[in-house]
Structure formats: C-alpha cells, structure tokens
Design a protein around this motif. Structure first.
Motif, PDB file in Angstrom:
ATOM      1  N   UNK A  68      25.461  16.238  -5.360  1.00 46.13           N
ATOM      2  CA  UNK A  68      24.278  15.044  -5.618  1.00 46.13           C
ATOM      3  C   UNK A  68      22.910  16.180  -6.236  1.00 46.13           C
ATOM      4  N   UNK A  69      22.335  15.505  -6.894  1.00 44.01           N
ATOM      5  CA  UNK A  69      20.887  16.225  -7.382  1.00 44.01           C
ATOM      6  C   UNK A  69      19.944  15.284  -6.841  1.00 44.01           C
ATOM      7  N   UNK A  70      18.566  16.174  -7.157  1.00 44.97           N
ATOM      8  CA  UNK A  70      17.594  15.456  -6.805  1.00 44.97           C
ATOM      9  C   UNK A  70      16.602  14.984  -7.929  1.00 44.97           C
ATOM     10  N   UNK A  71      16.189  13.874  -8.046  1.00 40.02           N
ATOM     11  CA  UNK A  71      15.509  13.359  -9.365  1.00 40.02           C
ATOM     12  C   UNK A  71      14.121  12.711  -8.904  1.00 40.02           C
ATOM     13  N   UNK A  72      13.077  12.857  -9.396  1.00 42.13           N
ATOM     14  CA  UNK A  72      11.916  12.520  -9.164  1.00 42.13           C
ATOM     15  C   UNK A  72      10.947  12.243 -10.243  1.00 42.13           C
ATOM     16  N   UNK A  73       9.994  11.263 -10.136  1.00 46.19           N
ATOM     17  CA  UNK A  73       9.099  10.831 -11.165  1.00 46.19           C
ATOM     18  C   UNK A  73       7.750  10.775 -10.572  1.00 46.19           C
ATOM     19  N   UNK A  74       6.591  11.147 -11.283  1.00 46.29           N
ATOM     20  CA  UNK A  74       5.196  11.184 -11.014  1.00 46.29           C
ATOM     21  C   UNK A  74       4.765  10.228 -11.905  1.00 46.29           C
ATOM     22  N   UNK A  75       4.118   9.357 -11.625  1.00 50.28           N
ATOM     23  CA  UNK A  75       3.381   8.111 -12.218  1.00 50.28           C
ATOM     24  C   UNK A  75       1.944   8.307 -12.236  1.00 50.28           C
ATOM     25  N   UNK A  76       1.361   8.685 -13.237  1.00 46.00           N
ATOM     26  CA  UNK A  76      -0.170   9.008 -13.282  1.00 46.00           C
ATOM     27  C   UNK A  76      -0.876   8.011 -13.575  1.00 46.00           C
ATOM     28  N   UNK A  85       0.933  -1.217  -0.022  1.00 47.18           N
ATOM     29  CA  UNK A  85       0.096   0.064  -0.121  1.00 47.18           C
ATOM     30  C   UNK A  85       0.710   1.272  -0.066  1.00 47.18           C
ATOM     31  N   UNK A  86       2.381   1.273  -0.031  1.00 50.29           N
ATOM     32  CA  UNK A  86       3.027   2.541  -0.267  1.00 50.29           C
ATOM     33  C   UNK A  86       3.022   3.072  -1.345  1.00 50.29           C
ATOM     34  N   UNK A  87       2.691   4.366  -1.334  1.00 53.10           N
ATOM     35  CA  UNK A  87       2.455   5.233  -2.411  1.00 53.10           C
ATOM     36  C   UNK A  87       3.633   6.217  -2.809  1.00 53.10           C
ATOM     37  N   UNK A  88       4.512   6.493  -1.933  1.00 50.34           N
ATOM     38  CA  UNK A  88       5.675   7.262  -2.505  1.00 50.34           C
ATOM     39  C   UNK A  88       7.008   6.625  -1.710  1.00 50.34           C
ATOM     40  N   UNK A  89       7.663   6.558  -2.699  1.00 45.02           N
ATOM     41  CA  UNK A  89       9.153   6.125  -2.337  1.00 45.02           C
ATOM     42  C   UNK A  89      10.316   6.933  -2.408  1.00 45.02           C
ATOM     43  N   UNK A  90      10.923   7.304  -1.215  1.00 50.86           N
ATOM     44  CA  UNK A  90      11.872   8.339  -1.110  1.00 50.86           C
ATOM     45  C   UNK A  90      13.288   7.760  -0.906  1.00 50.86           C
ATOM     46  N   UNK A  91      14.401   8.106  -1.392  1.00 52.67           N
ATOM     47  CA  UNK A  91      15.630   7.528  -1.221  1.00 52.67           C
ATOM     48  C   UNK A  91      16.796   8.457  -0.933  1.00 52.67           C
ATOM     49  N   UNK A 124       8.341   8.711  -6.898  1.00 45.44           N
ATOM     50  CA  UNK A 124       9.667   8.214  -6.444  1.00 45.44           C
ATOM     51  C   UNK A 124      10.532   9.542  -6.559  1.00 45.44           C
ATOM     52  N   UNK A 125      11.178   9.631  -5.268  1.00 43.89           N
ATOM     53  CA  UNK A 125      11.913  11.088  -5.019  1.00 43.89           C
ATOM     54  C   UNK A 125      13.277  10.438  -4.563  1.00 43.89           C
ATOM     55  N   UNK A 126      14.209  10.770  -5.209  1.00 46.63           N
ATOM     56  CA  UNK A 126      15.822  10.170  -4.741  1.00 46.63           C
ATOM     57  C   UNK A 126      16.816  11.182  -5.019  1.00 46.63           C
ATOM     58  N   UNK A 127      17.659  11.319  -4.120  1.00 46.24           N
ATOM     59  CA  UNK A 127      18.936  12.065  -4.263  1.00 46.24           C
ATOM     60  C   UNK A 127      19.869  11.258  -4.900  1.00 46.24           C
ATOM     61  N   UNK A 128      20.656  11.775  -6.261  1.00 44.44           N
ATOM     62  CA  UNK A 128      21.474  11.237  -6.761  1.00 44.44           C
ATOM     63  C   UNK A 128      23.044  11.540  -6.541  1.00 44.44           C
ATOM     64  N   UNK A 129      23.627  10.698  -5.694  1.00 42.10           N
ATOM     65  CA  UNK A 129      24.931  11.216  -4.988  1.00 42.10           C
ATOM     66  C   UNK A 129      26.037  10.850  -6.174  1.00 42.10           C
ATOM     67  N   UNK A 130      27.109  11.647  -6.101  1.00 41.13           N
ATOM     68  CA  UNK A 130      28.235  11.482  -7.216  1.00 41.13           C
ATOM     69  C   UNK A 130      29.427  11.409  -6.153  1.00 41.13           C
ATOM     70  N   UNK A 131      30.168  10.059  -6.373  1.00 40.45           N
ATOM     71  CA  UNK A 131      31.503   9.905  -5.600  1.00 40.45           C
ATOM     72  C   UNK A 131      32.458  10.813  -6.302  1.00 40.45           C
ATOM     73  N   UNK A 132      32.671  10.627  -7.298  1.00 43.05           N
ATOM     74  CA  UNK A 132      33.792  11.415  -7.976  1.00 43.05           C
ATOM     75  C   UNK A 132      32.995  12.440  -8.730  1.00 43.05           C
TER      76      UNK A 132
END
Ligand SMILES: C[S@@+](CC[C@H](N)C(=O)[O-])C[C@H]1O[C@@H](n2cnc3c(N)ncnc32)[C@H](O)[C@@H]1O
Length: 315
Positions: free
Chosen positions: A307-315, A241-247, A272-280
C-alpha cells in the motif's frame, strides 16, 4: 534487463545517476513502476541502477546524483567517503567483508529507535556500496535521513490494538505536521483503532467510522466518537466542522478515489490522508490520477506493506 556482474556495471555504465533500494518483497512492483515510466534499469541484489534522475514510489530509499570513486585500500575508501560527507549507510552487494570493514571505519550511525515526533536528523544520510574491490558508488543526496530509509520507533506495545498506528507515527514524524489539539478529524476504516488512538492522543476531536467495532481501550477515549457504519455512507454534511479526513479503509483504489473526490468537492476538510491499498498489483493509472490532484503527494512509508500513503493539503 539482464543482470550483469558489478564490475561490468562500472565499466559499462558510468552514467548511473540514481540507485533505488527495492522494498523487501516488493521488488516486482519497483520493476513494474520503472517499466510503466519507461525507465531502464539494472538490478544488483535489491539495488536498481537507473540512468535517469527519478525517485521511485516503490523504493525504500533512493540515492540521487550518484558518483563512483576509485579506492586503493580500505583506509583510502574511509578517507574518501569521510571527505565527502559525515553519515554513510552501506547496502552491500558483494565483497561483503571489505565493505563492512570500510563501514566500521566510518562515523557510527545512530540506529536507536526514535520517539514519535522526534526532530529529523540534522545531517543528510548518504548511501554507498562496493561495486568491486576498488570501486565505490555512493550518493549524498538520498531521499531519507534515516539509514537506508528505515525508521524504527520506540513503540507503544500496551495500548494501540494493532501496528497500524506506526504508519501515522511515521507520516507525522517524517512527512507532515500533525493536526493541532482540538481539531475535528475523521478516521474512516478506523477499527481496531490504532489511528484513532494516535489522533486522540494528539488532542484531536475524533469521529471514527468503521463497520467493525473499536478495541475497548480506544473506544473509552473521551476524544473519540464512534459511528459503526460504512465509511462510504457518511455525508460531509454530517461533520461540517471536520478539518482533516483520514482513511485506512480496505477497498479498491478506484472506490477510494471517488470518495476523495466527493470530500474534495462537498466538505470543509483542509487535509486528506489515505492509504491506497492494492489487492493484486499496484495500479499506476490510479496512482497518476491521485498525483494529478494539486498539492498532493504520495510515498511508500517504511511501515507500509502493499500500500502507499497519499495526502493532499488544500490551502
Ligand atoms: C487496515 S484496517 C484499519 C486499521 C486502522 N487504521 C487502525 O489503525 O487500527 C481496515 C479497516 O477498513 C474497514 N473497512 C472496510 N470496508 C469498510 C467500509 N465500507 N466502511 C468502513 N470501514 C471499512 C475494515 O473493517 C477494517 O477495520
């Protein structure tokens, strides 16, 4: 890519259409991004002048549709800028005193810290700089309603265990409405608990997952259930029943991309809402793979670091 003086810029480059303000300490990522996209630039302090209409990911703010204005005096500059628009934020690259005197004659900007979920400023925020004593370059079409893209919050310094909560505050205040109370959300890479705290305060039912524990104050929230395990082992079937995923997991972007694909395929989450982290260095190939997902978007938040923030909304 040689740096030239500002006077030469206006003389030789009347076709500057966009100016990007590089993020402090991430100038090299902006340069790599522009090179990757094949966009040539000229650099003046932290201002990158482009002859293409492109809003870079690694910019604190971008001034689009720039125009140059000849000015005869400080008063003339104030009059001309006021005639164009109400709000103007200065990024000074030279003639600093003159530039500041012009700024002082323009309507005062609201620099007060904003509360979480405050309404966005009603009026656009322009950006301008002095190219030389008698020339301004400015834009009313900027990518942020906050001065030079800087949004400062009225912070909560007592409860959140880290400053990571500011990323989610900025995301919900500026880019995306938050989940409604009662929504089941998952927070992967949740420790020490800043994001889980934000989500629990919004009234969400939060499943927090991390190999490390949550801070006590956060773990006590009745809205939070904590699973101390790897986020990569959690099956979507465990949380139907989860509707949002954060990472906010620290991991290689490729690994996160495969986790995203799995949740896109096998779960019922809408967002889905994620931070994309860059090592180098930032990986623009992975960035493009993420951006190719329909209904997705990516920004570098003012509160993001490398890092940057990426998200998707699935309708
Ligand atoms: C930047 S911190 C998260 C901060 C958190 N969002 C907050 O607001 O407090 C990144 C977290 O990723 C977690 N992490 C790294 N690998 C993980 C994995 N395989 N499974 C779960 N968590 C992981 C780390 O333990 C760390 O707590």
């Amino acid at each position: 890519m040689a740096t030239i003086n500002h006077k030469e810029l206006i003389k030789n480059h009347m076709n500057v259409v966009t100016i990007a303000l590089a993020i402090y300490h991430l100038e090299s990522e902006l340069e790599r991004e522009l090179n990757f996209r094949g966009i040539s630039f000229e650099k003046h302090d932290r201002l990158y002048c482009l002859d293409a209409d492109y809003s870079p990911l690694f910019a604190q703010v971008t001034w689009r549709h720039c125009q140059t204005i000849a000015i005869a005096s400080i008063g003339d500059a104030i009059k001309k800028l006021k005639a164009l628009g109400r709000n103007w934020a200065l990024y000074s690259i030279g003639n600093h005193r003159r530039a500041q005197l012009i700024q002082d004659g323009l309507p005062k900007l609201n620099q007060e810290p904003v509360p979480f979920l405050a309404d966005k400023p009603k009026h656009p925020m322009g950006g301008w700089t002095l190219l030389d004593e008698n020339s301004i370059i400015c834009s009313l079409h900027t990518t942020s309603r906050y001065p030079l893209g800087a949004i400062e919050f009225v912070e909560n310094k007592s409860v959140p265990p880290s400053r990571a909560y500011l990323k989610l505050w900025e995301f919900f205040t500026v880019h995306c409405a938050p989940p409604t109370p009662g929504t089941h959300v998952i927070d992967l890479g949740a420790s020490p608990g800043g994001w889980s705290w934000v989500l629990a305060e919004l009234g969400c039912k939060v499943t927090s997952v991390d190999k490390a524990p949550l801070a006590d104050l956060v773990a006590q929230s009745p809205n939070i259930s904590f699973l101390q395990e790897s986020a990569f082992g959690l099956s979507p079937k465990q949380v139907p029943d989860a509707r949002w995923l954060f990472s906010d997991i620290i991991c290689y972007p490729e690994r996160l991309l495969s986790l995203i694909n799995r949740w896109m395929t096998d779960s019922n989450v809408h967002h889905i809402v994620c931070t994309i982290k860059f090592q180098g260095q930032a990986d623009f190939v992975v960035i493009d793979q993420l951006l190719a997902i329909p209904n997705s978007a990516m920004v570098h938040l003012y509160h993001n670091k490398h890092e940057v923030m990426w998200w998707v909304t699935r309708i």
